[in-house]
Every structure is written in C-alpha cells, then in structure tokens.
Design a protein around this motif. Structure first.
Motif, mmCIF file in Angstrom:
data_model
loop_
_atom_site.group_PDB
_atom_site.id
_atom_site.type_symbol
_atom_site.label_atom_id
_atom_site.label_comp_id
_atom_site.label_asym_id
_atom_site.label_seq_id
_atom_site.Cartn_x
_atom_site.Cartn_y
_atom_site.Cartn_z
ATOM 1 N N ALA A 47 -4.879 7.976 -4.768
ATOM 2 C CA ALA A 47 -4.572 9.251 -4.112
ATOM 3 C C ALA A 47 -3.143 9.681 -4.395
ATOM 4 C CB ALA A 47 -4.799 9.134 -2.607
ATOM 5 N N SER A 51 -2.292 13.069 -6.332
ATOM 6 C CA SER A 51 -1.455 14.064 -5.653
ATOM 7 C C SER A 51 -0.210 14.386 -6.472
ATOM 8 C CB SER A 51 -1.045 13.548 -4.275
ATOM 9 O OG SER A 51 -2.173 13.400 -3.454
ATOM 10 N N TRP A 55 0.776 18.008 -7.897
ATOM 11 C CA TRP A 55 2.126 18.533 -7.636
ATOM 12 C C TRP A 55 2.764 18.993 -8.945
ATOM 13 C CZ3 TRP A 55 6.373 15.143 -4.880
ATOM 14 C CH2 TRP A 55 7.530 15.901 -4.690
ATOM 15 N N ASN A 69 0.243 21.557 -1.873
ATOM 16 C CA ASN A 69 -0.790 20.570 -1.541
ATOM 17 C C ASN A 69 -0.518 19.225 -2.200
ATOM 18 O OD1 ASN A 69 -2.227 22.277 0.120
ATOM 19 N ND2 ASN A 69 -3.535 23.025 -1.532
ATOM 20 N N GLY A 70 -0.002 19.246 -3.413
ATOM 21 C CA GLY A 70 0.362 17.996 -4.084
ATOM 22 C C GLY A 70 1.472 17.266 -3.349
ATOM 23 N N LYS A 72 2.154 17.529 -0.137
ATOM 24 C CA LYS A 72 1.568 16.987 1.103
ATOM 25 C C LYS A 72 0.763 15.731 0.818
ATOM 26 C CE LYS A 72 -0.073 21.042 2.486
ATOM 27 N NZ LYS A 72 -0.875 22.022 3.199
ATOM 28 N N GLY A 73 0.027 15.744 -0.270
ATOM 29 C CA GLY A 73 -0.768 14.568 -0.636
ATOM 30 C C GLY A 73 0.094 13.360 -0.933
ATOM 31 N N VAL A 74 1.209 13.576 -1.612
ATOM 32 C CA VAL A 74 2.123 12.466 -1.910
ATOM 33 C C VAL A 74 2.696 11.891 -0.616
ATOM 34 C CG1 VAL A 74 4.384 11.915 -2.915
ATOM 35 C CG2 VAL A 74 2.695 13.168 -4.256
#
Length: 102
Positions: A47, A51, A55, A69-70, A72-74
């Motif tokens: 994940a 991410s 990003w 969103n990238g 936030k995912g990181v």
C-alpha cells in the motif's frame, strides 16, 4: 435520574489475571497472530509503494486530487506500519500498566 456508583463498586477486582498455559493451543494462537501480523505488514508495504506511485503520478501529471490521495495513502500506510510493528509493545505496556494500578 442517574445513580452514582460508590467507589467500591467501580474498583471491584474480579480476581482474573492472565495465566500462561491455561488452555491448550496457546502456542498455535501465537503463531497464527504472528503470521497475520506479518501478512498485514507485507500488505502495508504494498500500500505504501502504491500510494507513493499515485502521489508521484499525480504530481507529475498535474492531477492535484491524485496527488492529495497519494499523500494521504502514504501517511495512512506509514501509520499502519507503525502500529503493526509496535502492537506487541503497546499491548505489553498497557498490560504492565494495568498490573501496577492494582
């Protein structure tokens, strides 16, 4: 009308303490939980990589939503990795804290 419990009722000790070797299969349960933790950490690594890729793609293509969103995912994946890696220590800390309070 709410009733206020006396302090003795709130601090009642039922006398139950964790005991190692109380049930058969405890070692199997430890192994299963360790394996689940390992799979979760591997999933978080994937994940985090995905991410970071989103990003970078969002940043270079001008997609501000994808970039956000990238990011936030990181952050979420890094937080999940931190919690998964520290789960055993967190539980041990609070279990020891509970023993000192009694």
């Amino acid at each position: 009308m709410s009733a206020i419990l006396p302090l003795a009722a709130v601090s009642f000790d039922p006398g139950v303490t964790p005991r190692e070797g109380g049930l058969p299969g405890l070692n199997v349960l430890r192994d299963v939980m360790g394996s689940i933790n390992l799979f979760a950490i591997i999933a978080v690594v994937g994940a985090l990589a995905l991410s970071a890729l989103v990003w970078a793609w969002g940043h270079h293509s001008g997609g501000h939503q994808a970039e956000a969103n990238g990011k936030k995912g990181v952050v979420v994946a890094a937080g999940a990795a931190l919690v998964l890696g520290a789960a055993n220590g967190i539980v041990a800390f609070f279990a020891a804290l509970g023993e000192r309070v009694q």
